[in-house]
Design a protein around this motif. Structure first.
Motif, mmCIF file in Angstrom:
data_model
loop_
_atom_site.group_PDB
_atom_site.id
_atom_site.type_symbol
_atom_site.label_atom_id
_atom_site.label_comp_id
_atom_site.label_asym_id
_atom_site.label_seq_id
_atom_site.Cartn_x
_atom_site.Cartn_y
_atom_site.Cartn_z
ATOM 1 N N PHE A 153 -4.136 -10.702 -4.565
ATOM 2 C CA PHE A 153 -3.767 -9.441 -3.932
ATOM 3 C C PHE A 153 -4.499 -9.262 -2.607
ATOM 4 N N HIS A 157 -2.445 -9.094 0.954
ATOM 5 C CA HIS A 157 -2.537 -7.909 1.802
ATOM 6 C C HIS A 157 -3.117 -8.254 3.166
ATOM 7 N N PRO A 203 2.293 -7.057 -4.656
ATOM 8 C CA PRO A 203 1.895 -6.348 -3.430
ATOM 9 C C PRO A 203 2.995 -5.449 -2.890
#
Length: 518
Positions: free
Chosen positions: A106, A110, A393
């Motif tokens: 994650f 991101h 995400p």
């Protein structure tokens, strides 16, 4: 990006800085104002169909081939679906290893979206020359040192994912009942050290957003204005304390007013979510079943919902780690309270999630149980049906499998993060086009990039979101001679191309065109 204008139709084809392929068609009325705008995804993947007849155990490795950007999300959702399908509960160490792996992913993902896809619009500028709106343009603005930190964050993240999952891109790790390998103490220590560096990187990224966006009055007005605004329901996974969790929990939906609409287990998703098919798109249109479908409109009476980083913050009561919680509180203080409906605020929410992912990464890496050798329980029951859900995400990701008694798949349904957001993305594109394009004004490339910013905030992945085939595959074959003259034109459409009549514009059909030159 190529801009084409013909009569009262403006096309942005292809749209840029996203995963997958797409185009935007903007139709003008007789007065030159925007009558409608359509986001089209001219690709079909079909995983829900060609997975049928395969052993269910193939799904973690098969579905992670849907996309090279977020294969870890499909790998985890598939692994959890197999847990339910084979009626087996992984041991605690396996669950912690999976969540650790997922937190690293994650944070890495991101980072990629913010710096490579979103930041050029803010750091370089939404109307800057197209050749400068990219990672190199960011480097020119903020310096090589920052670029080095971004590249290091991505490199280290992928190295750790390979260490745990077996591959940098398509992991080969998740199994029904756990994972195929654990980690050693030396690996644990390396993962923890990298996680502490990731926390500092996330703090730096939030400060950069503060300095570049929030302290710039023009950008702040762009974020908080009406161009990028929709009042919809919001969806996200929460833990027992209603805090954001990416790997496990219950799905919570709050209304446009922020009040809880639903909170349910992943296996019960069909009681709350329905999926609609439109003939002009390969993406399905999920909506809240108990509210109903009213089309591409927002408000409390419309079942349209969003599932984004902003939605997860809106759907939760807080973050489960201290630094992220402090940022969560500040986020709503600055933006005027919950819920926030400003689409571009999603970029800020994404960075708060980056910090949470890094903190959770360290928490799990420091857990003594993480190096346990008990990381799988073997299934012993006959497989039947299972649902697995994680927060990708890009939004809530659901895998639903049904098999026969031998474990051969008889039904597969995937609701991908971007599929959840299909309707609000389309609405956001239309609103931005209507707010930015007006009669008598020159339509520049920079202006159209600002229309693209409406979908870019959602970080869409159209490669893994396109599963539904509306009827037959549209196809157009054009045969030309050596001088380029059209000799024959053969077409097979889902619907006949609609004509513009007055200010009423029907959507185009998704199509594939083959040109044969003679």
């Amino acid at each position: 990006m190529t801009m084409a204008t013909q009569n009262r139709r403006i096309s942005i084809d292809p749209i840029t800085r996203l995963e997958g392929h797409g185009k935007i068609d903007i139709f003008l009325d007789d007065e030159g104002e925007v009558a409608n705008a359509y986001l089209q995804i001219p690709e079909l993947r079909g995983f829900e169909r060609f997975c049928l007849g395969r052993p269910a155990e193939d799904m973690p490795n098969l579905t992670n081939r849907i996309c090279g950007v977020c294969p870890e999300a499909h790998h985890m959702a598939a692994s959890k679906a197999l847990d339910a399908l084979f009626h087996v509960d992984p041991p605690p160490a396996a669950k912690k290893l999976r969540e650790l792996f997922y937190s690293i992913f994650f944070a890495t993902d991101h980072t990629t979206h913010f710096y490579a896809l979103a930041a050029p619009d803010f750091v370089v500028g939404p109307t800057a020359p197209v050749a400068e709106r990219n990672l190199l343009g960011i480097v020119a603005k903020v310096g090589l040192e920052v670029a080095g930190q971004v590249l290091k964050m991505r490199r280290v993240g992928h190295e750790l994912l390979q260490m745990m999952g077996g591959r940098r891109v398509h992991p080969n790790w998740g199994l029904p009942g756990g994972v195929s390998r654990g980690i050693t103490e030396e690996q644990r220590a390396e993962i923890e050290r990298a996680g502490r560096e990731a926390i500092e990187f996330a703090k730096f990224s939030l400060q950069l957003f503060d300095d570049v966006v929030l302290k710039n009055s023009d950008y702040a007005q762009l974020v908080l204005g009406d161009t990028y605004f929709h009042r919809t329901y919001n969806m996200g996974t929460v833990d027992a304390n209603n805090c954001v969790n990416f790997y496990d929990g219950r799905i919570r939906v709050v209304g446009p007013d922020g009040k809880e609409h639903a909170k349910y287990e992943a296996r019960d998703y069909r009681e709350y979510i329905a999926e609609r098919v439109e003939s002009w798109s390969y993406l399905k249109f999920p909506y809240l079943k108990k509210v109903g479908w009213r089309g591409l409109v927002d408000g409390v009476d419309s079942g349209v919902y969003k599932a984004t980083p902003l939605s997860r913050l809106n759907a939760a009561d807080g973050m489960a780690t201290p630094l992220a919680q402090a940022q969560y509180v500040r986020f709503y203080e600055v933006l005027g309270g919950k819920p926030v409906h400003h689409t571009l605020a999603t970029h800020w929410a994404r960075l708060i999630e980056l910090l949470y992912a890094a903190e959770r990464w360290v928490e799990l890496a420091a857990d003594p149980e993480i190096t346990s050798r008990e990381y799988r329980v073997l299934p012993t029951q006959t497989p039947t049906e299972g649902v697995g859900c994680v927060e990708a995400p890009r939004g809530t990701l659901t895998h639903h499998y049904t098999t026969d008694s031998r474990g051969i798949l008889t039904a597969v349904n995937l609701i991908v993060g971007t599929t959840n957001n299909n309707t609000p993305i389309s609405m956001s594109v239309k609103r931005a086009a209507q707010s930015l394009i007006h009669k008598g004004e020159v339509v520049t490339e920079g202006l159209l990039n600002m229309v693209e910013m409406a979908f870019r905030a959602y970080d869409p992945c159209f490669g893994c979101a396109t599963h539904s085939l509306p009827g037959q595959m549209p196809l157009e074959v054009i045969v030309r001679d050596a001088r380029g003259r059209v000799l024959h034109r053969l077409s097979r459409e889902v619907d006949e191309p609609a004509l513009i009549r007055g200010s009423l514009v029907a959507p185009p059909s998704p199509s594939t065109t083959t040109v044969v030159n003679l």
